[in-house]
Design an enzyme around this catalytic site. Sequence first.
Site, mmCIF file in Angstrom:
data_model
loop_
_atom_site.group_PDB
_atom_site.id
_atom_site.type_symbol
_atom_site.label_atom_id
_atom_site.label_comp_id
_atom_site.label_asym_id
_atom_site.label_seq_id
_atom_site.Cartn_x
_atom_site.Cartn_y
_atom_site.Cartn_z
ATOM 1 N N SER A 135 0.802 -1.229 0.000
ATOM 2 C CA SER A 135 0.000 0.000 0.000
ATOM 3 C C SER A 135 0.839 1.285 0.000
ATOM 4 O O SER A 135 0.483 2.238 -0.700
ATOM 5 C CB SER A 135 -0.967 -0.001 1.180
ATOM 6 O OG SER A 135 -1.952 -0.986 0.961
ATOM 7 N N ALA B 49 -11.573 -12.263 1.136
ATOM 8 C CA ALA B 49 -11.615 -11.693 -0.221
ATOM 9 C C ALA B 49 -12.831 -12.227 -0.968
ATOM 10 O O ALA B 49 -13.531 -11.486 -1.668
ATOM 11 C CB ALA B 49 -10.333 -12.044 -0.964
ATOM 12 N N ALA C 110 -13.451 -19.197 0.046
ATOM 13 C CA ALA C 110 -14.484 -18.632 0.932
ATOM 14 C C ALA C 110 -13.874 -17.840 2.088
ATOM 15 O O ALA C 110 -14.421 -17.802 3.181
ATOM 16 C CB ALA C 110 -15.385 -19.748 1.452
ATOM 17 N N LYS D 218 -9.214 -6.586 10.213
ATOM 18 C CA LYS D 218 -10.325 -6.012 9.428
ATOM 19 C C LYS D 218 -11.683 -6.095 10.134
ATOM 20 O O LYS D 218 -12.496 -5.187 10.014
ATOM 21 C CB LYS D 218 -10.405 -6.689 8.054
ATOM 22 C CG LYS D 218 -9.271 -6.289 7.113
ATOM 23 C CD LYS D 218 -9.488 -6.922 5.740
ATOM 24 C CE LYS D 218 -8.435 -6.490 4.752
ATOM 25 N NZ LYS D 218 -8.720 -6.984 3.388
ATOM 26 N N GLY E 28 -4.817 -10.059 -10.987
ATOM 27 C CA GLY E 28 -5.278 -9.555 -9.698
ATOM 28 C C GLY E 28 -4.632 -8.271 -9.202
ATOM 29 O O GLY E 28 -5.067 -7.706 -8.202
ATOM 30 N N ARG F 259 -17.110 -23.658 5.422
ATOM 31 C CA ARG F 259 -16.806 -22.235 5.338
ATOM 32 C C ARG F 259 -17.596 -21.592 4.180
ATOM 33 O O ARG F 259 -18.092 -20.471 4.300
ATOM 34 C CB ARG F 259 -15.302 -22.083 5.113
ATOM 35 C CG ARG F 259 -14.733 -20.875 5.771
ATOM 36 C CD ARG F 259 -13.238 -20.858 5.665
ATOM 37 N NE ARG F 259 -12.753 -19.529 5.982
ATOM 38 C CZ ARG F 259 -11.576 -19.065 5.627
ATOM 39 N NH1 ARG F 259 -10.745 -19.822 4.938
ATOM 40 N NH2 ARG F 259 -11.216 -17.860 5.952
HETATM 41 P P1 ATR Z 1 -8.380 -14.114 2.227
HETATM 42 O O1 ATR Z 1 -8.919 -13.334 3.384
HETATM 43 O O2 ATR Z 1 -7.305 -13.404 1.463
HETATM 44 O O3 ATR Z 1 -9.461 -14.600 1.322
HETATM 45 P P2 ATR Z 1 -8.099 -16.597 3.713
HETATM 46 O O4 ATR Z 1 -9.241 -16.238 4.573
HETATM 47 O O5 ATR Z 1 -6.863 -17.143 4.335
HETATM 48 O O6 ATR Z 1 -7.595 -15.362 2.865
HETATM 49 O O7 ATR Z 1 -8.617 -17.603 2.570
HETATM 50 C C1 ATR Z 1 -7.768 -18.343 1.763
HETATM 51 C C2 ATR Z 1 -8.585 -19.195 0.808
HETATM 52 O O8 ATR Z 1 -7.684 -20.052 0.077
HETATM 53 C C3 ATR Z 1 -9.576 -20.114 1.502
HETATM 54 O O9 ATR Z 1 -10.701 -20.278 0.672
HETATM 55 C C4 ATR Z 1 -8.763 -21.418 1.609
HETATM 56 O O10 ATR Z 1 -9.549 -22.583 1.752
HETATM 57 P P3 ATR Z 1 -9.953 -23.131 3.236
HETATM 58 O O11 ATR Z 1 -11.090 -22.284 3.696
HETATM 59 O O12 ATR Z 1 -10.322 -24.545 3.012
HETATM 60 O O13 ATR Z 1 -8.712 -22.969 4.088
HETATM 61 C C5 ATR Z 1 -8.068 -21.413 0.268
HETATM 62 N N1 ATR Z 1 -6.899 -22.295 0.242
HETATM 63 C C6 ATR Z 1 -5.696 -22.093 0.807
HETATM 64 N N2 ATR Z 1 -4.860 -23.148 0.570
HETATM 65 C C7 ATR Z 1 -5.583 -24.033 -0.178
HETATM 66 C C8 ATR Z 1 -5.301 -25.322 -0.760
HETATM 67 N N3 ATR Z 1 -4.099 -25.914 -0.619
HETATM 68 N N4 ATR Z 1 -6.280 -25.938 -1.456
HETATM 69 C C9 ATR Z 1 -7.500 -25.366 -1.623
HETATM 70 N N5 ATR Z 1 -7.829 -24.153 -1.090
HETATM 71 C C10 ATR Z 1 -6.883 -23.504 -0.386
#
Ligand code: ATR
Length: 273
Positions: free
Chosen positions: A16, A131, A128, A65, A239, A156
């Site tokens: 930022s 973001a 989920a 947040k 992105g 989730r």
């Molecule tokens: P943000 O706030 O940036 O969205 P987050 O809350 O950490 O970050 O979410 C990360 C996302 O990536 C989640 O949907 C997570 O899935 P889970 O809810 O099952 O943890 C997903 N994610 C991270 N690593 C993953 C993996 N190896 N395979 C599938 N989904 C993954």
Amino acid sequence: MIKAGVVGWPIEQSKSPIIHNYWLDKYNINGSYKKISLSPENFKLGIKRLINDGYAGLNITVPHKEMALEISSNSTERAKKIGAANTLIFNKGKIYADNTDGIGFLNNLTQLAPDWKADLGPAVVLGAGGASRSIVYSLLNEGAPKVILTNRTYERAKKLANIFGEKVLVINWENINKHISGINTLVNTTTLGMVGSSNLEIDLSTLSSNTLVTDIVYNPLKTPLLEDANRIGCKTVDGLGMLLHQAVPGFKGWFGVEPKVDSALRDRVLLEL
Ligand code: ATR
């Protein structure tokens, strides 16, 4: 001198300051924008001190947040619905909270894929987390007729869908490939595809070339998902623009100028990835 900054824990990784300092320079504004590290225990008191210190406002990042929304005196409808704030504006000791992630997502698509419209058909959203929540909100708000949501952890996704009602349909992570033919938008909000993370295993062969495919991962800029989508003729948007566009409302609120997201800003941030 107008003061603003970004608060997180940790905060070193934040891009930022590059964005806001680029705009401060470009518009010749007497302002500053700094990284501020506050632990969860020190968050509330830290914000009070920054207000007393004359700050005009702050961006808020992980893990604060939700707390940022809680401590606000007033907030936008979108921040309430998303359940989190990433932008705070201070006015006479009061805290006004907004969440600009969703509008950043939309404005990035509007700038780089002007023919795309959310209401042209269903969207599939992968992931989920926080973001995802702001993106689902924005897609529905822009008239997407349906959002198909899927996440490695099914529960989730179900929880997120419950917030938004019947237009959000949750499917099993293993079944993604069966649900992508004929969709208008495909969004990856997971960390899959990011440097150091594994790849997103998804078969795009049934995807129509009219589908817009976008990723919130911006390192690398061209994720394997976007490369695959390009190969079958889909329009793709990376992105990085979401990160740039989400910064616009905060800058305008603190410094009084609505800044433009231009290619020189993109290049400036890319230098730091
Ligand atoms: P943000 O706030 O940036 O969205 P987050 O809350 O950490 O970050 O979410 C990360 C996302 O990536 C989640 O949907 C997570 O899935 P889970 O809810 O099952 O943890 C997903 N994610 C991270 N690593 C993953 C993996 N190896 N395979 C599938 N989904 C993954």
